[in-house]
Design a protein around this motif. Structure first.
Motif, PDB file in Angstrom:
ATOM      1  N   ALA C  65       1.108  -1.186  -0.436  1.00 15.45           N
ATOM      2  CA  ALA C  65       0.351   0.321   0.326  1.00 15.45           C
ATOM      3  C   ALA C  65       0.782   1.684  -0.329  1.00 15.45           C
ATOM      4  O   ALA C  65       0.309   2.382  -0.488  1.00 15.45           O
ATOM      5  CB  ALA C  65      -1.396   0.335   0.985  1.00 15.45           C
ATOM      6  N   ILE C  68       2.057   1.700  -3.480  1.00 19.08           N
ATOM      7  CA  ILE C  68       0.923   2.384  -4.484  1.00 19.08           C
ATOM      8  C   ILE C  68       1.064   3.409  -4.219  1.00 19.08           C
ATOM      9  O   ILE C  68       0.869   4.725  -4.773  1.00 19.08           O
ATOM     10  CB  ILE C  68      -0.247   1.324  -4.744  1.00 19.08           C
ATOM     11  CG1 ILE C  68       0.045   0.526  -4.627  1.00 19.08           C
ATOM     12  CG2 ILE C  68      -1.575   1.833  -5.173  1.00 19.08           C
ATOM     13  CD1 ILE C  68      -1.077  -0.938  -4.698  1.00 19.08           C
ATOM     14  N   VAL C  91      -6.200  -0.216  -2.468  1.00 25.49           N
ATOM     15  CA  VAL C  91      -5.947  -1.213  -3.065  1.00 25.49           C
ATOM     16  C   VAL C  91      -6.279  -2.355  -2.759  1.00 25.49           C
ATOM     17  O   VAL C  91      -6.769  -3.310  -1.618  1.00 25.49           O
ATOM     18  CB  VAL C  91      -4.277  -1.751  -1.608  1.00 25.49           C
ATOM     19  CG1 VAL C  91      -3.231  -1.959  -2.031  1.00 25.49           C
ATOM     20  CG2 VAL C  91      -4.222  -0.116  -1.750  1.00 25.49           C
ATOM     21  N   GLY C 133      -3.851  -0.411  -7.022  1.00 25.03           N
ATOM     22  CA  GLY C 133      -4.634   0.456  -6.834  1.00 25.03           C
ATOM     23  C   GLY C 133      -4.377   2.005  -7.197  1.00 25.03           C
ATOM     24  O   GLY C 133      -3.643   1.461  -8.305  1.00 25.03           O
TER      25      GLY C 133
END
Lengths: 145, 145, 145, 145
Positions: C65, C68, C91, C133
């Motif tokens: 995460a 991303i 995500v 994501g």
């Protein structure tokens, strides 16, 4: 790219499924291209989908969220997934949607054993990106709820 | 808890705004309680919102996403925010929605200078949690797009 | 496709920004390709990023995460956006991440006046899609908070 | 409110699970209150979690996303769910996180047969809401991937 869990549904079968839903009939949806990655769904304008009527009519975000939700589900079905419904959806709004028709272009990210995912873009008449997002779809053979 | 950016809109003004939208009129929305944290919006059943017609009718996820989107926007307006629209929405579906009316209970998380956020739960007739989610709403004084 | 709000930052300037952050230095990030749509960020394996140690080591979702989130922010910077930080991130986890290095491939969806958006895929050593994501990044000239 | 699928894990067992993860040990996490709705996880400051070092240190959004992801997973475990990992996470950033410790307050939304969901708020030392979000956690008995 993604694992096929069974023979994908044909356009005819997908169309039958699509037209079972009163909301889909109200939205007057039809399939565009169906590829080996996903599919397109086309939605015309209709007056009741408007959120802001002035100074120019803008489509309600919930209608675009509906398109992203359902296009992803049918994309999963077109690639051999067997979704029972939608577990979650995330939508980003990029530009105001002021004229139709709208094309939802949906691509499968993963056909999973528990959850499949797809991402979808909503394009306006001139191919402008109006909204985009993604959804997760649990497998029908699971007791989701 | 959250910073108020201006005098919050009254129930009368909020109702006027709500009824400007053809999609909101089609959904036949009305406000429930309005508190100092957010508000409720009530939506009745109507046949066209059905996604799955058998063995029992289930409301389309896009309709619930619409409710979560718009309830959060009005919650922000009720707390002094001035949203220009919706930037994004995330929705989790918890249970099938098989009978109405539905109550969207929305609470502001933050009134921000650029973006305000609200979280919303959709409850069924027996107060069952059917879906929940959150949205981000850019400030109207910004040129969002 | 997206509106450029100013001259995009060069690789050198982006690298300087990237290395200002202690967390980015800890993750040992470096840029891969930078294109006119976005960019790549490469992250090596390190023992502390593991979530599940047995039967085989799996990287923690929060690390993916993070990748991303930050790859989207730098993608926006590479395309002329001026993000002040992250407003939100979503995500999806597709497969367990069991070996590195990892490549975050990030593409800008929209450079906006208030909010820019980017979508990012995390690929493993054999180009497998591990997670993907999207994030929203408010413009630095706005007082976001 | 939510269906219990088995006897919830005790604090001792939850702590053992928490400390199996090298990333959790690096974050130096410990449980706060555990209730019949969810639980709290406390994270101290450490220098490597900083994203922006000047003019004042701000914690990286990926660290807060990690906390929201993992607190939701342990909340699900504390209520009788048996998550195998995280399927998706959504995070909203409300304010800059400039000092610790941080408390993640996580509440289960639904323990489901396929997917459980939890929502989590990250509070700073003065109980300020810094970030909040939600995650979906597939059931361990399913073959998720």
């Amino acid at each position: 790219m993604q694992k096929k869990t069974k023979t994908p549904f044909s356009r005819e079968v997908l169309t039958q499924f699509l037209q079972v839903s009163p909301f889909h009939l109200w939205l007057d949806l039809q399939f565009g291209e169906i590829t080996d990655e996903g599919l397109e769904i086309i939605m015309p304008w209709r007056p009741e989908i408007v959120s802001i009527p002035e100074p120019r009519q803008v489509v309600h975000g919930g209608i675009l969220a509906s398109l992203i939700d359902l296009a992803g589900l049918y994309a999963v079905m077109s690639q051999g997934g067997q979704p029972s419904g939608t577990a979650y959806v995330h939508v980003d709004y990029h530009r105001q949607a002021t004229s139709g028709p709208f094309v939802a272009v949906s691509k499968v990210l993963k056909i999973g054993n528990t959850l499949s995912t797809a991402e979808t873009s909503i394009l306006g008449p001139d191919n402008t990106l109006l909204a985009s997002g993604r959804g997760g779809y649990p497998r029908a053979t699971d007791k989701f709820y």
